[in-house]
Design a protein around this motif. Structure first.
Motif, PDB file in Angstrom:
ATOM      1  N   VAL A 154      13.144   3.700  -0.647  1.00 12.76           N
ATOM      2  CA  VAL A 154      13.167   2.689  -1.701  1.00 12.76           C
ATOM      3  C   VAL A 154      12.544   1.359  -1.263  1.00 12.76           C
ATOM      4  O   VAL A 154      11.841   0.718  -2.033  1.00 12.76           O
ATOM      5  CB  VAL A 154      14.610   2.455  -2.199  1.00 12.76           C
ATOM      6  N   PHE A 155      12.785   0.949  -0.030  1.00  9.02           N
ATOM      7  CA  PHE A 155      12.419  -0.412   0.377  1.00  9.02           C
ATOM      8  C   PHE A 155      11.135  -0.511   1.191  1.00  9.02           C
ATOM      9  O   PHE A 155      10.366  -1.447   1.006  1.00  9.02           O
ATOM     10  CB  PHE A 155      13.577  -1.050   1.161  1.00  9.02           C
ATOM     11  N   ASP A 156      10.894   0.385   2.104  1.00  9.59           N
ATOM     12  CA  ASP A 156       9.758   0.263   3.034  1.00  9.59           C
ATOM     13  C   ASP A 156       8.473   0.793   2.408  1.00  9.59           C
ATOM     14  O   ASP A 156       7.932   1.814   2.821  1.00  9.59           O
ATOM     15  CB  ASP A 156      10.069   0.982   4.346  1.00  9.59           C
ATOM     16  N   ALA A 157       7.979   0.072   1.422  1.00 13.05           N
ATOM     17  CA  ALA A 157       6.788   0.504   0.686  1.00 13.05           C
ATOM     18  C   ALA A 157       5.575   0.644   1.603  1.00 13.05           C
ATOM     19  O   ALA A 157       4.740   1.521   1.398  1.00 13.05           O
ATOM     20  CB  ALA A 157       6.484  -0.480  -0.440  1.00 13.05           C
ATOM     21  N   GLY A 158       5.492  -0.198   2.608  1.00 12.20           N
ATOM     22  CA  GLY A 158       4.358  -0.150   3.523  1.00 12.20           C
ATOM     23  C   GLY A 158       4.460   0.943   4.566  1.00 12.20           C
ATOM     24  O   GLY A 158       3.482   1.270   5.236  1.00 12.20           O
ATOM     25  N   GLY A 159       5.647   1.508   4.731  1.00 12.75           N
ATOM     26  CA  GLY A 159       5.853   2.582   5.688  1.00 12.75           C
ATOM     27  C   GLY A 159       5.717   2.163   7.139  1.00 12.75           C
ATOM     28  O   GLY A 159       5.521   2.998   8.019  1.00 12.75           O
ATOM     29  N   ASP A 160       5.873   0.866   7.411  1.00 10.53           N
ATOM     30  CA  ASP A 160       5.680   0.377   8.774  1.00 10.53           C
ATOM     31  C   ASP A 160       6.994   0.133   9.528  1.00 10.53           C
ATOM     32  O   ASP A 160       7.004  -0.399  10.622  1.00 10.53           O
ATOM     33  CB  ASP A 160       4.836  -0.899   8.772  1.00 10.53           C
ATOM     34  N   GLY A 161       8.116   0.522   8.904  1.00 11.84           N
ATOM     35  CA  GLY A 161       9.399   0.394   9.588  1.00 11.84           C
ATOM     36  C   GLY A 161      10.044  -0.974   9.486  1.00 11.84           C
ATOM     37  O   GLY A 161      11.061  -1.231  10.113  1.00 11.84           O
ATOM     38  N   LYS A 162       9.449  -1.848   8.685  1.00  5.92           N
ATOM     39  CA  LYS A 162      10.023  -3.173   8.479  1.00  5.92           C
ATOM     40  C   LYS A 162       9.673  -3.623   7.064  1.00  5.92           C
ATOM     41  O   LYS A 162       8.683  -3.175   6.485  1.00  5.92           O
ATOM     42  CB  LYS A 162       9.519  -4.174   9.508  1.00  5.92           C
ATOM     43  N   ILE A 163      10.534  -4.490   6.517  1.00  6.96           N
ATOM     44  CA  ILE A 163      10.274  -4.988   5.173  1.00  6.96           C
ATOM     45  C   ILE A 163      10.334  -6.510   5.171  1.00  6.96           C
ATOM     46  O   ILE A 163      11.143  -7.108   5.863  1.00  6.96           O
ATOM     47  CB  ILE A 163      11.267  -4.405   4.138  1.00  6.96           C
ATOM     48  N   ASP A 164       9.451  -7.091   4.390  1.00  8.09           N
ATOM     49  CA  ASP A 164       9.492  -8.537   4.220  1.00  8.09           C
ATOM     50  C   ASP A 164      10.318  -8.855   2.986  1.00  8.09           C
ATOM     51  O   ASP A 164      10.824  -7.944   2.308  1.00  8.09           O
ATOM     52  CB  ASP A 164       8.083  -9.134   4.147  1.00  8.09           C
TER      53      ASP A 164
END
Length: 90
Positions: free
Chosen positions: A31-41
């Motif tokens: 749901v949250f990590d749209a970028g798939g980089d393991g972190k969310i802004d």
């Protein structure tokens, strides 16, 4: 925050702490990590909350983000997100 926790537990019945942590990690990834980089802004965090129909105000969303961002780096990683979700699932 309560409505998000309720939504999460309707998707899967968590029976113990390990289940809660696993579910929170899956929610982070899906749901949250749209970028798939393991972190969310903060923008990904707010977008994730909006996807689950959170009724939190703008300020509440930002406060929650700052609470989860333990190191103040401007991002929430998976571990920080799991800690936040675990805290509010009790």
């Amino acid at each position: 925050m309560a409505e998000f926790v309720i939504w999460a537990f309707r998707r899967q019945q968590a029976t113990d702490d390990e289940d809660v942590e696993e579910l929170a990690g899956e929610i982070f990834d899906i749901v949250f990590d749209a970028g798939g980089d393991g972190k969310i802004d903060v923008n990904e965090f707010i977008a994730g909350l909006e996807r689950v129909k959170s009724n939190l105000s703008y300020d509440e969303k930002h406060d929650l983000f700052r609470e989860a961002d333990e190191n103040g780096g401007g991002f929430i990683d998976r571990e920080e997100f799991v800690k936040l979700m675990t805290k509010y699932s009790e």
